[in-house]
Design an enzyme around this catalytic site. Structure first.
Site, short mmCIF file in Angstrom:
data_model
loop_
_atom_site.label_atom_id
_atom_site.label_comp_id
_atom_site.label_asym_id
_atom_site.label_seq_id
_atom_site.Cartn_x
_atom_site.Cartn_y
_atom_site.Cartn_z
N SER A 88 12.51 -74.32 -26.10
CA SER A 88 11.38 -74.01 -24.85
C SER A 88 10.89 -75.11 -24.03
O SER A 88 11.52 -76.46 -23.61
CB SER A 88 10.68 -75.03 -27.10
N GLU A 90 8.11 -76.91 -23.94
CA GLU A 90 7.70 -78.41 -24.65
C GLU A 90 9.35 -79.42 -24.47
O GLU A 90 8.49 -80.73 -24.54
CB GLU A 90 7.81 -78.62 -26.11
N TYR A 112 9.91 -82.43 -32.13
CA TYR A 112 9.66 -81.36 -32.21
C TYR A 112 10.95 -80.33 -30.88
O TYR A 112 11.57 -80.34 -31.09
CB TYR A 112 8.12 -80.21 -32.15
#
Ligand code: F7E
Length: 294
Positions: A88, A90, A112
């Site tokens: 990801s 992120e 996460y």
């Protein structure tokens, strides 16, 4: 397990569903041994960034250790499966450079994102240690009418449909100035498939190389339905994250060069197609028609 033939997206090709859980290593081993897959796509996760601050341990167990369990199931059973890990954007978090590429250092900003960094590196490690054909797709935000209802894009487009038809008056959101690189999920899935068709495994950024704010998404979505977002928006600090990711933008040159992949649907078209789909979905639901949400 009986095959499912009735899904309209699969046509008449048989499709088998098996139960499994990324927290259950022995079941994963059994399943992988039984199915003998040629390609495994690990798209499973506790994937909500805000929620990961509330349930960090569960998020880590599923999102980080879950990827390891799946890799171990492939290694231990000795199946010749190619592996895709849903990494990801992120992971870039408090981004060290703009735009982000495959060599930009990670700076995760949530439980996460930390879990995704582990899953990324364990995938690289199994590739190098055991020669697995294991690849990371570093996907920036990818949206569609199938997006979960608590992610910001779908939350907005559902609200637009409901406000337009008088079912809802207000939309409550958090941080409006956060910027993301938003693409169309359908095209991103094709990129995943391309990665596993390569002779050699690798890691690829999949993005549009455009960054837009939540506010821009809001404006376009409401105006598509002839509405003024200012009349309906309330901000609520409950949706803020203890540590936010302010801006992400991805450079997908490697994917273009090596996979021949490019994004086709740009931001304004993505917003339109999501708003239109939610308006249609609501209409069908109100008329009592059963419909798949794409
Ligand atoms: O938030 C802001 C929020 O939850 C986007 C996941 O698929 O993409 C996704 O992660 C932005 C953030 O997605 C609300 O603070 C404002 O800045 O839609 P989101 P995300 O956190 O970017 C990446 C690539 C993944 O890997 C993740 O799994 O919007 N925001 N107000 C809000 N966000 C939400 N959810 N709800 C709000 O009310």
């Amino acid at each position: 397990m009986d095959p499912i033939y009735s899904d309209p997206h699969l046509g008449q090709r048989p499709f088998f569903l098996h139960y499994g859980d990324l927290s259950d290593a022995s079941a994963l081993n059994q399943l992988i041994g039984k199915i003998q897959p040629t390609e495994v796509y690990n798209l499973a996760a506790q994937s909500h960034v805000r929620v990961s601050f509330d349930i960090p341990e569960y998020t880590t167990d599923i999102t980080a250790v879950g990827a390891l369990r799946l890799l171990e199931a492939i290694r231990q059973t000795g199946v010749h499966a190619r592996f895709y890990q849903a990494s990801s954007s992120e992971m870039f978090g408090k981004a060290r450079e703009v735009p982000q590429t495959e060599s930009t250092p990670f700076y995760p900003r949530s439980p996460y994102a930390c879990a995704k960094v582990f899953a990324y590196w364990i995938t690289v490690n199994y590739r190098e240690a055991y020669g697995l054909h294991a690849s990371n797709g570093i996907l920036f935000n990818h949206e569609s009418p199938r997006r979960g209802e608590t992610f910001v894009t779908r939350k907005i487009t559902r609200a637009v449909a409901r406000i337009q038809s008088g079912l809802q008056e207000k939309l409550f959101l958090g941080q409006l100035e956060a910027r993301r690189d938003w693409g169309y999920a359908k095209e991103y899935v094709e990129a995943m498939w391309h990665m596993l068709q390569q002779d050699e495994p690798g890691d690829y950024v999949i993005a549009t190389n455009e960054s837009h704010s939540v506010r821009e998404f809001l404006e376009l979505a409401f105006s598509r339905a002839g509405l003024d977002w200012r009349k309906h928006l309330e901000t609520d600090s409950r949706y803020n994250r203890p540590t936010e990711v302010d801006q992400l933008i991805g450079d997908y040159s490697k994917a273009r060069r090596q996979l021949g992949w490019e994004p086709k649907t740009r931001f304004p078209d993505l917003v339109k197609l999501m708003v239109d789909a939610d308006i249609q979905l609501l209409k069908d639901q109100r008329e009592g028609k059963l419909r798949y949400s794409d």
